[in-house]
Design a protein around this motif. Structure first.
Motif: not given
Length: 855
Positions: A811-825
């Motif tokens: 994502a960083q190399s393609l200049n894309l944003g990232v969202v991590a799903e399901g973070v519970e801890t």
């Protein structure tokens, strides 16, 4: 001068003188009564006599003249219904006949007459005519007629209605009428009215009798004419039947034409008779039959200028005499030499066939005492139609006999050829039937053949309930990938190999059939136990496990199988296919490469889907769906950068339902699109107060929307109406949506991207070709699937850590944003922070909630 006084009468003499006077008065009354009685008898006799009306009137005048002075006398009759007056009798020495007895006068015509005023007054009147006129309201000189010295009139009444008047008048001084005369005339008026009405009734009856007699005479004449016409028609009909019957006879031509001649001869003189027919090419005129009293001989000749040819050219019946023939010869219409012996009267009618005039039938007279009439022409015209029809039927019968003879000859020639053709046709029919009942690609039986076998199997089970069979419904897993990724040629080869392997797994009388595309079916006709069907399914799956060599590639193919055992409840093939398809769907939903046996649980599940469909329709109508929002945060400081809109169903009995409990059914039933648009509207309206200027609203897009090129415009219009800008909107798509129709997805996502809408790829890493999607579609964000986030923070998360780190690097190399799903801890949060992940979403930061709970 002295005067002598008469001697006074003796009292006795005075008594006798009074008696004499009374006796004389009585005699006078008796004489008057006798005259009146004789007058009334005379009136009654005249009314009953056969006198005409004028004679009756004159007799009435004489009778009344015996009773009083009546030299001037008239009778006026009044018709109240018609409003007319008629002077039945008018005798006047001064005015003569100013009124005609046969003429009726309207009330307007006699408005200013004494007669009309007397009728309207309805009472007797007596006196000078001028005084009576004034008494009746008439001005001087308006009484009509010469004024009289004395005038007397009495009304003729019946049922209090004036029907006329009797009037007498005198022009001589000293000749006047008394009250007694008035009483007599009034008494006589009723008898005169009776006599007049009786005579008028008699005359009317006589007129009606005369009219009825004339009508009966006319009807009798018409009836006699109809009888004669009926006899002529019957005779004509009999002749026509005779001519028609000739066409069915087996006599030769000579007897046939002679029969026509005899039939025509019964209707009109046919001493000289002939039938002329044109040849088929219209160049020659044949005379198949003729009888000519002049001895002329009629031979076949070219069409020329004879009278027969002229009638054919005219195409209508011709009746001509000798002079008219001469005129035709002079005009050049007829050739004298061809015409032959001149006839006194010549009559010819064309024979009309299906294609026009086919000939002519002719009768002619050489005698001066025989001239044909127009009626003869009509008869011959009528008969010519039947002759033409009879000739055509006979010609057709002869042609049919000729054809039959020719056909009989050709039958023998064709018999051997037909036998050879039958053999070829039977072979072709077998081949055609095989083509119709089999799939052209694989050579397997097709859906039509399979349905026929299933119908026979169901019928056999109804006859023998102990007989059982099974149907296996198969689908090649991921076949679309082979077709789209490697081409249809490879896909076809895969289907041929799969079908051959399936056929190896069954034995007769069991069959394998291809239903459509990558769907197959196996019919096990003798399968008493479900275990036997399961063994065949396992054998097929084991056979498919072997790699396939196609186009230089090794492919691994698997199949999902749904099994339906025959049951007594099945009445149609469609019911059996439906249940097998339901089991197949459950097998594919369970992860493919497996088989599922249909049972009542699956049936109940299918019914639940139907029930759920109706409930979802009701939910749309009753606004039971709600928009919930889960925050997306920046990991470094926990600040909210956006919200993902998630649908919830506030079920009236089951409570709050999450998407997984109803959206799969919505996709099956086709309601997902309507629910999505409902959800988009709810989310945009509710989120407009949450977003501010820097937050993003994420909405999920189902694959069904990529079928509509109007989707971008409709979504942007909806957001704009709710106050959400395009650059604040992010649509999330899953990889399977992109695979369904990549071209349509590229076009639709491109349109949204150009409008400023962000594109996020949801559940990244779970698809088949995630990296290719990153390059092909205009993505702004990757959402790492929760399955890679869950192991983070545990004892050995190396594999997940490596995957997440690789995604972050990509994502960083393609200049894309990232969202991590399901973070519970918190451990997962720390791990993501340490790897450089910027945004996350999960229960750790907030559970989905309505907008009102977040503002």
């Amino acid at each position: 001068m002295s005067h002598e006084r008469p001697d006074p009468l003796d009292p006795t003499e005075m008594t006798e003188a009074g008696a004499i006077q009374r006796l004389q008065a009585s005699v006078q009354r008796l004489e008057h009564s006798e005259r009146l009685q004789r007058a009334l008898f005379a009136i009654a006799d005249m009314a009953a006599s056969g006198l005409d009306m004028q004679s009756l009137m004159e007799g009435l005048h004489r009778s009344i003249a015996q009773l009083m002075y009546a030299e001037n006398f008239f009778i006026a009759q009044h018709d109240p219904e018609r409003g007319t007056i008629r002077f039945l009798y008018f005798s006047d020495v001064m005015d003569g006949q100013i009124y005609r007895p046969d003429q009726e006068y309207t009330v307007d015509q006699v408005r200013d007459t004494i007669t009309l005023r007397l009728i309207q007054a309805a009472r007797p009147m007596r006196g000078p005519s001028d005084e009576i006129a004034r008494a009746l309201g008439l001005e001087r000189g308006h009484g009509v007629g010469t004024p009289s010295v004395d005038f007397m009139a009495v009304p003729m009444c019946r049922d209090d209605q004036v029907l006329g008047i009797l009037a007498v008048q005198s022009y001589e001084e000293g000749q006047s009428y008394t009250q007694s005369d008035e009483h007599v005339l009034a008494f006589v008026a009723g008898h005169v009215l009776n006599a007049v009405e009786r005579k008028q009734g008699q005359e009317a009856l006589e007129r009606r009798v005369a009219e009825r007699t004339r009508e009966l005479a006319c009807a009798n004449t018409k009836l006699q004419e109809q009888v004669r016409e009926s006899e002529r028609a019957a005779h004509l009909q009999t002749t026509l039947y005779r001519i028609a019957a000739l066409s069915h006879g087996e006599d030769g031509n000579e007897a046939f034409y002679r029969g026509i001649h005899q039939a025509v001869g019964e209707l009109l003189d046919a001493e000289s008779f002939c039938i002329a027919l044109m040849s088929a090419d219209g160049q020659w005129l044949d005379f198949p039959y003729y009888v000519d009293s002049s001895g002329a001989e009629l031979l076949r000749r070219p069409m020329g200028r004879g009278m027969s040819e002229y009638a054919i050219r005219c195409a209508q019946t011709l009746l001509v005499d000798e002079g008219e023939v001469d005129a035709l010869i002079a005009q050049g219409e007829v050739d004298a030499v061809t015409y032959g012996t001149p006839a006194v009267s010549w009559l010819g009618a064309p024979l009309m066939g299906a294609r026009g005039v086919m000939g002519v039938v002719v009768v002619q007279s050489y005698r001066s005492d025989l001239h044909y009439t127009q009626q003869d022409a009509e008869l011959l015209t009528f008969v010519s139609y039947q002759i033409a029809n009879t000739l055509q039927r006979r010609q057709q019968a002869e042609a049919l006999q000729t054809l039959n003879a020719e056909l009989e000859e050709r039958v023998q020639e064709r018999t051997q050829e037909l036998r050879r053709q039958i053999v070829v046709r039977e072979r072709a029919q077998k081949q055609l039937k095989h083509q119709v009942m089999h799939d052209s690609l694989t050579g397997l039986p097709n859906r039509l053949y399979l349905r026929e076998r299933l119908e026979r199997a169901l019928a056999a089970q109804k006859l023998d309930p102990e007989r059982s069979f099974a149907l296996l419904y198969l689908d090649v897993d991921r076949f679309k990938l082979f077709n789209d990724g490697l081409g249809h040629g490879v896909g076809d080869e895969v289907l041929r190999i799969v079908s051959a392997r399936m056929a190896d797994c069954v034995r007769a009388p069991d069959i394998v059939g291809r239903l459509s595309g990558d769907e197959f079916a196996v019919l096990l006709e003798n399968c008493p136990q479900p275990f036997s069907a399961c063994l065949v399914a396992e054998r097929i799956q084991a056979r498919m496990a072997e790699a396939i060599e196609v186009g230089g590639r090794q492919l691994h193919v698997s199949v999902s199988i749904g099994i339906a055992m025959s049951r007594q409840v099945y009445q149609t093939v469609d019911q059996l296919l439906h249940d097998a398809d339901t089991a197949l769907y459950r097998a594919k939903a369970a992860g493919r490469r497996r088989f599922v046996m249909f049972d009542e649980t699956l049936h109940a599940s299918a019914m639940n889907v139907l029930d759920l469909e109706q409930q979802m329709r009701d939910a749309l109508e009753q606004a039971q769906f709600a928009a919930y929002f889960q925050p997306i945060v920046r990991l470094a400081d926990g600040s909210v950068t956006g919200y993902e809109a998630l649908i919830r169903w506030q079920h009236p009995t089951l409570g709050l339902l999450e998407p997984g409990q109803f959206l799969p059914a919505a996709e099956k039933t086709g309601l997902i699109e309507a629910i999505d648009w409902h959800m988009y509207g709810l989310a945009c309206r509710a989120a407009s107060g949450l977003l501010g200027r820097d937050k993003i609203l994420n909405i999920n897009i189902s694959p069904c929307h990529f079928h509509s090129r109007n989707f971008p415009k409709r979504l942007l219009d909806l957001a704009a109406r709710a106050g959400v800008a395009a650059d604040q909107l992010c649509v999330e798509v899953i990889e399977s949506s992109l695979l369904a129709d990549p071209d349509a997805a590229t076009e639709i996502l491109g349109s949204l991207h150009e409008a400023g809408v962000r594109i996020a790829l949801d559940d990244f890493g779970t698809g088949y070709s995630s990296l290719s999607h990153v390059h092909r579609f205009p993505l702004r964000t990757l959402k790492i699937d929760r399955s890679f986030i869950a192991p983070l923070g545990l004892d050995s998360p190396k594999r997940s850590t490596a995957i997440v780190a690789a995604v972050l690097g990509l994502a960083q190399s393609l200049n894309l944003g990232v969202v991590a799903e399901g973070v519970e801890t918190a451990a997962q949060q720390d791990a993501l922070l340490s790897m450089g992940c910027v945004h996350a979403q999960g229960f750790l930061f907030g559970r989905p909630a309505p907008a009102t709970a977040l503002s």
